[in-house]
Enzyme design. Sequence first.
Site, PDB file in Angstrom:
ATOM      1  N   HIS A 208      87.616  40.352  71.251  1.00 15.32           N
ATOM      2  CA  HIS A 208      88.831  40.535  70.798  1.00 15.32           C
ATOM      3  C   HIS A 208      89.505  41.872  71.072  1.00 15.32           C
ATOM      4  O   HIS A 208      90.521  42.176  71.003  1.00 15.32           O
ATOM      5  CB  HIS A 208      89.008  40.320  69.238  1.00 15.32           C
ATOM      6  CG  HIS A 208      88.194  41.530  68.518  1.00 15.32           C
ATOM      7  ND1 HIS A 208      86.943  41.548  68.474  1.00 15.32           N
ATOM      8  CD2 HIS A 208      88.849  42.462  67.973  1.00 15.32           C
ATOM      9  CE1 HIS A 208      86.540  42.838  67.652  1.00 15.32           C
ATOM     10  NE2 HIS A 208      87.760  43.554  67.408  1.00 15.32           N
TER      11      HIS A 208
HETATM   12  C1  UD1 Z   1      92.377  44.986  65.044  1.00  8.12           C
HETATM   13  C2  UD1 Z   1      91.928  46.331  65.288  1.00  8.12           C
HETATM   14  C3  UD1 Z   1      90.557  46.405  65.771  1.00  8.12           C
HETATM   15  C4  UD1 Z   1      89.579  45.845  64.941  1.00  8.12           C
HETATM   16  C5  UD1 Z   1      90.142  44.062  64.875  1.00  8.12           C
HETATM   17  C6  UD1 Z   1      89.113  43.425  63.993  1.00  8.12           C
HETATM   18  C7  UD1 Z   1      93.890  47.945  65.601  1.00  8.12           C
HETATM   19  C8  UD1 Z   1      94.558  48.686  66.448  1.00  8.12           C
HETATM   20  N1  UD1 Z   1      92.984  47.055  66.138  1.00  8.12           N
HETATM   21  O1  UD1 Z   1      92.537  44.185  66.264  1.00  8.12           O
HETATM   22  O2  UD1 Z   1      90.090  47.884  65.721  1.00  8.12           O
HETATM   23  O3  UD1 Z   1      88.516  45.498  65.749  1.00  8.12           O
HETATM   24  O4  UD1 Z   1      91.246  44.257  64.062  1.00  8.12           O
HETATM   25  O5  UD1 Z   1      89.244  42.243  64.161  1.00  8.12           O
HETATM   26  O6  UD1 Z   1      94.191  48.097  64.405  1.00  8.12           O
HETATM   27  N2  UD1 Z   1      96.495  37.844  64.448  1.00  8.12           N
HETATM   28  C9  UD1 Z   1      96.795  36.401  64.144  1.00  8.12           C
HETATM   29  N3  UD1 Z   1      96.470  36.426  62.863  1.00  8.12           N
HETATM   30  C10 UD1 Z   1      95.738  37.152  62.007  1.00  8.12           C
HETATM   31  C11 UD1 Z   1      95.492  38.387  62.598  1.00  8.12           C
HETATM   32  C12 UD1 Z   1      95.584  38.756  63.848  1.00  8.12           C
HETATM   33  O7  UD1 Z   1      97.392  35.573  64.582  1.00  8.12           O
HETATM   34  O8  UD1 Z   1      95.158  36.942  61.100  1.00  8.12           O
HETATM   35  C13 UD1 Z   1      97.109  37.999  65.915  1.00  8.12           C
HETATM   36  C14 UD1 Z   1      98.452  38.049  65.906  1.00  8.12           C
HETATM   37  O9  UD1 Z   1      99.119  37.615  67.035  1.00  8.12           O
HETATM   38  C15 UD1 Z   1      98.583  39.725  66.353  1.00  8.12           C
HETATM   39  C16 UD1 Z   1      97.020  39.978  67.146  1.00  8.12           C
HETATM   40  O10 UD1 Z   1      96.439  38.803  66.777  1.00  8.12           O
HETATM   41  O11 UD1 Z   1      99.641  40.346  66.917  1.00  8.12           O
HETATM   42  C17 UD1 Z   1      96.207  41.244  67.078  1.00  8.12           C
HETATM   43  O12 UD1 Z   1      96.061  41.547  65.803  1.00  8.12           O
HETATM   44  P1  UD1 Z   1      96.069  43.131  65.281  1.00  8.12           P
HETATM   45  O13 UD1 Z   1      95.703  43.044  63.908  1.00  8.12           O
HETATM   46  O14 UD1 Z   1      97.202  44.068  65.968  1.00  8.12           O
HETATM   47  O15 UD1 Z   1      94.861  43.571  66.175  1.00  8.12           O
HETATM   48  P2  UD1 Z   1      93.364  42.830  66.417  1.00  8.12           P
HETATM   49  O16 UD1 Z   1      93.040  42.480  67.903  1.00  8.12           O
HETATM   50  O17 UD1 Z   1      93.097  42.009  65.311  1.00  8.12           O
HETATM   51  N1  UDP Z   2      82.820  37.950  61.649  1.00  4.98           N
HETATM   52  C1  UDP Z   2      83.076  36.894  60.980  1.00  4.98           C
HETATM   53  N2  UDP Z   2      83.544  35.810  61.628  1.00  4.98           N
HETATM   54  C2  UDP Z   2      83.882  35.511  62.807  1.00  4.98           C
HETATM   55  C3  UDP Z   2      83.694  36.663  63.702  1.00  4.98           C
HETATM   56  C4  UDP Z   2      83.323  38.040  62.971  1.00  4.98           C
HETATM   57  O1  UDP Z   2      82.515  37.060  59.784  1.00  4.98           O
HETATM   58  O2  UDP Z   2      84.244  34.622  63.412  1.00  4.98           O
HETATM   59  C5  UDP Z   2      82.358  39.285  61.339  1.00  4.98           C
HETATM   60  C6  UDP Z   2      81.235  39.684  61.845  1.00  4.98           C
HETATM   61  O3  UDP Z   2      79.799  39.379  61.322  1.00  4.98           O
HETATM   62  C7  UDP Z   2      81.239  41.375  61.460  1.00  4.98           C
HETATM   63  C8  UDP Z   2      82.832  41.619  61.390  1.00  4.98           C
HETATM   64  O4  UDP Z   2      83.480  40.179  61.500  1.00  4.98           O
HETATM   65  O5  UDP Z   2      80.805  41.622  60.218  1.00  4.98           O
HETATM   66  C9  UDP Z   2      83.517  42.138  62.855  1.00  4.98           C
HETATM   67  O6  UDP Z   2      84.714  42.122  62.767  1.00  4.98           O
HETATM   68  P1  UDP Z   2      85.594  42.262  64.210  1.00  4.98           P
HETATM   69  O7  UDP Z   2      84.710  41.805  65.521  1.00  4.98           O
HETATM   70  O8  UDP Z   2      86.832  41.376  63.978  1.00  4.98           O
HETATM   71  O9  UDP Z   2      85.744  43.766  64.114  1.00  4.98           O
HETATM   72  P2  UDP Z   2      85.178  45.013  64.781  1.00  4.98           P
HETATM   73  O10 UDP Z   2      83.704  45.234  64.109  1.00  4.98           O
HETATM   74  O11 UDP Z   2      84.934  45.009  66.231  1.00  4.98           O
HETATM   75  O12 UDP Z   2      86.228  46.110  64.543  1.00  4.98           O
END
Ligand code: UD1
Ligand code: UDP
Length: 365
Positions: A208
């Site tokens: 992601h």
């Molecule tokens: C964010 C964090 C990242 C973290 C990740 C965990 C920032 C800059 N990034 O990245 O550090 O590792 O969360 O998962 O804060 N979206 C949905 N549904 C949701 C959430 C997101 O559709 O419930 C989609 C939306 O199109 C959104 C895109 O994902 O615009 C990105 O979501 P965003 O929260 O901006 O960043 P992440 O890639 O999730």
């Molecule tokens: N995770 C989860 N379901 C999923 C993918 C990840 O519960 O389908 C959990 C995973 O076990 C870990 C956390 O989400 O504890 C990690 O989150 P993510 O990879 O979104 O973010 P990051 O740690 O890179 O910021």
Amino acid sequence: MIKIVTIVGARPQFIKAAAVSRSIRDEFSHRVSEILVHTGQHYDENMSKVFFEELDIPHPKYNLEISGGQHGAMTGRMLEAVEKVLLEEKPHWVLIYGDTNSTLAGALAAAKLHIPVAHVEAGLRSFNMRMPEEVNRIVADRLSTLLFCPTDTAVANLAKEGISAGVENVGDVMFDVALFYRERARKHSTALASLGLADRGFALATCHRAENTDDPTRLGEIVAALAEISGSLPVVLPIHPRTRKLLADTGLDKELGSVKVVDPVPFLDMVALEQAAKVILTDSGGVQKEAFFYGVPCITMRDETEWVETVDLGWNRLVGASAVEINKAFNDSVHGQLPALPKSPYGDGNAARNIVSSIVRKSHL
Ligand code: UD1
Ligand code: UDP
């Protein structure tokens, strides 16, 4: 009573907050009260609500419902809304986690109101300023009064930036979480059976990170590697909504071969899948460490990692986003010898208690 406002918004923050909120509730409820603010950054049911239910996280008093958009716009809207909450609640502390835009907004809003900030997962660095997370964590650390580091490496990173006051290695809350849920997940999750997977008979993948999903070349290489691996071992990919969208936009979703793409899974299912996987391929911070906690070899599809201990100890291979390198690492992981699992460099499973007790000690109330 010490009043804490906790700011969360993204999946990994719900999981970390679960450990600290449990400690507040079970061990410090006579001294500490906590109010949870959900910025709304992650909002799909399987990215948010399931974690609150499954991990017993207190219901957020505020949901700011702010998500999407450019970084500046998202963070700006959060800043304005968090400031309002802090003016209303007047807490003694603001507690923030990790390095997301929700973390940054919480730190900025609190600092401007002269409310001390406690940062969980302080001191992590990738030394790549193109990552949004690196910018967020550097600013959050600079603004924090208490910097709760998960490792000695994190303490050393802060020392190099001249930050030592308020810095403490408390251990990693994710290790607390892993110890708490590993058995529960094995007992209660039905994910393996429902996905038709055998113990040690599959690879688990997640992807992601912006630098991978937003770059079609890197995303294409990762897809090619997973597709090739799926020819010899089942690959299950619980897919982040961001990645699902970008795979569809680029047409790369058609190149995934036999990869089993599933919606994001609830936490206990994820922990069960991690423990049963033969190998984990990921660009997630949390998943890299969980692989290590559960003694599963990890391949990290990034150019650098903040969790250098996992690499140094031989359990994590940092391979970037090249199909050739990912495949090579996969073969090495599956056929190679694994080093003995050392004592964890991530603390003793008491990080959450250390954090709350440190806040209590520093509160002078
Ligand atoms: C964010 C964090 C990242 C973290 C990740 C965990 C920032 C800059 N990034 O990245 O550090 O590792 O969360 O998962 O804060 N979206 C949905 N549904 C949701 C959430 C997101 O559709 O419930 C989609 C939306 O199109 C959104 C895109 O994902 O615009 C990105 O979501 P965003 O929260 O901006 O960043 P992440 O890639 O999730
Ligand atoms: N995770 C989860 N379901 C999923 C993918 C990840 O519960 O389908 C959990 C995973 O076990 C870990 C956390 O989400 O504890 C990690 O989150 P993510 O990879 O979104 O973010 P990051 O740690 O890179 O910021």
